[in-house]
Design a protein around this motif. Structure first.
Motif, short mmCIF file in Angstrom:
data_model
loop_
_atom_site.label_atom_id
_atom_site.label_comp_id
_atom_site.label_asym_id
_atom_site.label_seq_id
_atom_site.Cartn_x
_atom_site.Cartn_y
_atom_site.Cartn_z
N ALA A 79 22.84 53.98 95.97
CA ALA A 79 22.59 52.61 95.30
C ALA A 79 22.15 51.60 96.53
CB ALA A 79 24.21 51.94 94.84
N GLN A 80 22.34 52.10 97.73
CA GLN A 80 21.86 50.91 98.71
C GLN A 80 20.19 51.05 98.49
OE1 GLN A 80 23.41 52.37 102.37
NE2 GLN A 80 25.62 52.01 101.71
N ALA A 81 19.59 51.86 98.14
CA ALA A 81 18.30 52.07 98.05
C ALA A 81 17.63 51.32 96.88
CB ALA A 81 17.75 53.51 98.22
N GLY A 82 18.70 51.08 95.82
CA GLY A 82 18.38 50.54 94.65
C GLY A 82 17.29 51.24 93.64
N PRO A 83 17.12 50.87 92.62
CA PRO A 83 15.88 51.83 91.81
C PRO A 83 14.41 51.38 92.57
CG PRO A 83 16.91 49.72 90.55
CD PRO A 83 17.46 49.87 92.09
N ILE A 84 13.78 52.68 92.65
CA ILE A 84 12.68 52.75 93.25
C ILE A 84 11.53 52.98 92.25
CG2 ILE A 84 11.00 53.50 95.23
CD1 ILE A 84 13.80 54.50 96.41
N SER A 85 10.18 52.16 92.03
CA SER A 85 9.37 52.35 91.06
C SER A 85 8.35 53.34 91.79
CB SER A 85 8.70 51.22 90.86
OG SER A 85 8.09 50.39 91.61
N PHE A 86 7.41 53.86 91.14
CA PHE A 86 6.35 54.72 91.48
C PHE A 86 5.57 53.91 92.68
CE2 PHE A 86 2.22 56.41 91.70
CZ PHE A 86 2.32 57.75 92.35
N ASN A 87 5.25 52.60 92.25
CA ASN A 87 4.31 51.81 92.94
C ASN A 87 4.72 51.25 94.29
OD1 ASN A 87 2.43 51.66 91.08
ND2 ASN A 87 2.98 49.68 89.94
N ALA A 88 6.24 50.93 94.02
CA ALA A 88 7.24 50.81 95.44
C ALA A 88 7.14 51.95 96.44
CB ALA A 88 8.48 50.31 94.90
N LEU A 89 7.22 53.05 95.88
CA LEU A 89 7.41 54.38 96.60
C LEU A 89 5.93 54.54 97.17
CD1 LEU A 89 8.83 56.77 97.58
CD2 LEU A 89 8.05 57.94 95.31
N GLY A 90 4.91 54.30 96.49
CA GLY A 90 3.61 54.51 97.04
C GLY A 90 3.38 53.49 98.09
N GLU A 91 3.72 52.18 98.18
CA GLU A 91 3.56 51.35 98.93
C GLU A 91 4.39 51.85 100.23
OE1 GLU A 91 4.66 47.30 97.91
OE2 GLU A 91 3.27 47.60 96.05
N ILE A 92 5.50 52.40 100.13
CA ILE A 92 6.38 53.04 101.33
C ILE A 92 5.61 53.93 102.23
CG2 ILE A 92 8.61 53.86 102.07
CD1 ILE A 92 9.90 52.26 99.63
N ILE A 93 5.19 54.67 101.14
CA ILE A 93 4.77 56.23 101.95
C ILE A 93 3.10 56.11 102.18
CG2 ILE A 93 4.40 58.56 101.33
CD1 ILE A 93 6.84 58.56 99.85
N ILE A 94 2.27 55.58 101.48
CA ILE A 94 1.04 55.53 101.75
C ILE A 94 0.38 54.37 102.47
CG2 ILE A 94 -1.11 55.37 100.50
CD1 ILE A 94 -0.35 57.11 98.43
#
Length: 131
Positions: A116-131
């Motif tokens: 839960a510390q990461a919270g919900p992660i949307s696809f767009n948010a994941l893309g911003e983190i990784i790409i």
């Protein structure tokens, strides 16, 4: 060898008339040989036009841009597949519960509270983190 020299070798291979440009028919032939399948000239012309090629042809810079954009598309699709593995409850987000489930499947011992510390992660948010 550098990535640029690799692209140049492929570009030169496609440029059969050696005029420094790849025409739609040259691209069609080269891609067809690589993928070993028939490719419609209309489809190739759309690709060439979408890269803003000069006079309906691709220069080396256009060719590199085309190759790089294909790699970005592949990265995005791979990321989308990975995201779907973690997003299990139809929420279009990786929730703490779905993250916990996947991590436990992978042998990581975590609690939902830890996830839960990461919270919900949307696809767009994941893309911003990784790409």
């Amino acid at each position: 060898m550098t990535k640029s020299s690799d692209y140049k070798r492929v570009f030169d291979h496609f440029d059969t008339d050696r005029n420094g440009m790849i025409s739609p028919s040259e691209l069609q032939r080269g891609v067809g040989l690589i993928w070993n399948e028939e490719i419609l000239l209309d489809e190739v012309e759309v690709v060439v036009e979408s890269t803003r090629g000069y006079n309906g042809q691709l220069g080396f810079e256009d060719f590199v841009s085309l190759m790089e954009s294909e790699k970005e598309d592949e990265k995005l699709e791979d990321l989308r597949k990975a995201f779907r593995m973690y997003e299990m409850d139809g929420s279009d987000c990786i929730t703490p519960k779905s993250l916990n489930r996947m991590l436990n499947r992978l042998g990581e011992s975590t609690s939902v509270d830890e996830c839960a510390q990461a919270g919900p992660i949307s696809f767009n948010a994941l893309g911003e983190i990784i790409i």
